[in-house]
Design an enzyme around this catalytic site. Structure first.
Site, short mmCIF file in Angstrom:
data_model
loop_
_atom_site.label_atom_id
_atom_site.label_comp_id
_atom_site.label_asym_id
_atom_site.label_seq_id
_atom_site.Cartn_x
_atom_site.Cartn_y
_atom_site.Cartn_z
N CYS A 1 0.55 -1.16 -0.03
CA CYS A 1 -0.33 -0.41 -0.30
C CYS A 1 0.77 1.16 0.54
O CYS A 1 1.15 1.88 1.07
CB CYS A 1 -1.02 -0.03 0.96
SG CYS A 1 -2.34 -1.83 0.83
N GLU A 2 1.55 1.53 -0.94
CA GLU A 2 2.25 2.88 -1.26
C GLU A 2 2.56 2.91 -2.27
O GLU A 2 2.88 1.87 -3.09
CB GLU A 2 3.58 2.59 -0.67
CG GLU A 2 3.80 2.29 1.24
CD GLU A 2 4.74 3.13 1.38
OE1 GLU A 2 5.81 3.39 0.90
OE2 GLU A 2 4.84 1.55 2.77
#
Ligand code: LLP
Length: 419
Positions: free
Chosen positions: A342-343
């Site tokens: 989640c980046e």
């Protein structure tokens, strides 16, 4: 970049179709070809040892899998280790202590004591470390790492030989270091420098050899110390892109050994390749799990992110990508190949022209054997993946996939929080 066989439009690794490996062992999975590993070791060993006695110290930080270490032990490798963990790993793979050199930086006394107790050669990085070592044990052989003021590398983060880097004893103090080692009752047998990693040109290696040879000569003349070896460090780059050429290691060996032989009386050369030995032996196989087309980009979403291979995100490194089940198809669509972390910085490739992709396609990420698994993490609570070794049509698991239990094993909830 290694060339792979294509049979019926499928990529074949070590005699096995990549899709078969992916189906049998799941994805993501690191797949290492044993023959390629042996070839790489033999090529570099032969290049140097035909000129003078040579110790190839495999820089095991690149890949510490026990099976890979075992193969390199069979090939006659020595080891460059940077921590007590790497020393212990190599001992368990069957290396004898006299084949291992420990080159630490910021070494605590506790770690020094542990390394000394294993009987491996210590390559000193600072005056403080040398004094602390002599306090633990004297009358032991040592090597000393100089900061040669010759730095190079594929990224700022990996240049180690420049004056401003934290590594080694400054050039101006190196004579004093050898003389002090004698006063402390240590036995200096080696001289070491490492310029950096991913160096594509021969010139910096020639420059660092000149520096090392002139130091060796000076300590022969002024201190009457006859060293057993000069270690020029690691850092030989490899071609990650299809249009790049591999370094001519025969020429490298010729240039380096000629200088040592002409300039001092040291009889053995040591070299510490990590990437050169393991990088192109391994592909990371990962599956397309989702295709997302947006007005700006086509995203090929795969099941490996920077938790599995951090080099593209961390250094902006290029890793070549092929579609294993469409191996002879030409590029048609430009994709960002992105993972489940989640980046937004989680990508394995950006703006890459690939055959049109579908969910379920098997993606092969090339040259993943060095600093691939060894820099992988459990970030986002994703267990680290499996590793497989292929050899002449057989495949063996050489590391099991981790489980969620493995991730949680060392965590504790204080009992007062359990009410
Ligand atoms: N010797 C010493 C003292 C080193 O510090 C290193 C690498 C080597 C040998 C081996 O370098 P190689 O031949 O593998 O380039 N994580 C980075 C590379 C860091 C290298 C650190 N030291 C990457 O993924 O490119």
């Amino acid at each position: 970049m290694r060339q792979f066989e294509c049979i019926n439009g499928e990529m074949v690794i070590g005699g096995i179709p990549a899709t078969k490996i992916a189906d049998k062992f799941g994805t993501p999975v690191y797949v290492t070809d044993e023959s390629a590993l042996r070839e790489n070791f033999r090529r570099i060993n032969k290049a140097f040892s035909r000129h003078m006695p040579t110790h190839i110290h495999y820089a095991c930080k690149a890949n510490t899998n026990l099976a890979i270490l075992r193969i390199l032990k069979q090939e006659g490798s020595y080891i460059d280790a940077v921590s007590i963990g790497e020393v212990e790993t190599c001992l368990r793979a069957g290396f004898s202590p006299d084949r291992i050199m420990f080159t630490g930086v910021c070494v605590s006394t506790k770690e020094l004591e542990a390394v000394v107790s294993k009987g491996v050669l210590i390559n000193i990085d600072s005056f403080s470390e040398m004094k602390r070592l002599a306090g633990i044990k004297s009358r032991i052989p040592i090597s000393i790492r100089v900061n040669p003021d010759v730095g190079a590398g594929h990224h700022d983060h990996v240049v180690t030989g420049s004056r401003k880097s934290k590594f080694g004893i400054p050039l101006a103090d190196i004579l004093k270091a050898y003389s002090e080692s004698l006063d402390l009752g240590l036995i200096p047998v080696g001289l070491h420098a490492h310029i950096g990693a991913g160096v594509q040109e021969i010139d910096p290696f020639v420059k660092v050899t000149d520096v090392l040879v002139s130091i060796a000569k000076e300590i022969e003349e002024k201190l009457r110390i006859e060293l057993e070896f000069i270690d020029i460090g690691g850092g030989i780059g490899i071609p990650y892109k299809p249009d790049e050429k591999p370094m001519d290691v025969d020429l490298l060996a010729q240039e380096v050994t000629a200088r040592i032989k002409a300039g001092c009386s040291v009889e053995t050369v040591a070299i510490e390749p990590g990437r050169y030995i393991v990088a192109d032996t391994t592909v990371l196989l990962t599956k397309v799990v989702d295709i997302k087309e947006t007005p700006e980009k086509n995203f090929a979403c795969i099941d490996a992110g920077f938790n599995t291979l951090i080099r593209p995100s961390f250094y902006g490194s290029y890793h070549h990508i092929a579609v294993a089940n469409k191996f002879d198809a030409s590029g048609e669509v430009i994709y960002d190949v992105v993972g489940p972390i989640c980046e937004s910085g989680d990508f394995l490739a950006r703006d890459r022209l690939l055959p049109k992709l579908n969910e379920g396609d098997v993606i092969a990420v090339y040259d993943a054997g060095a600093y691939g698994f060894s820099m992988s993490s459990q970030y986002n609570s994703r267990p680290r993946c499996r590793e497989v070794l292929v050899y002449n049509g057989t495949a063996n698991i050489i590391r099991e996939m981790e489980t969620i239990d493995d991730i949680l094993r060392h965590q504790r909830i204080p009992s007062r929080l359990m009410v």
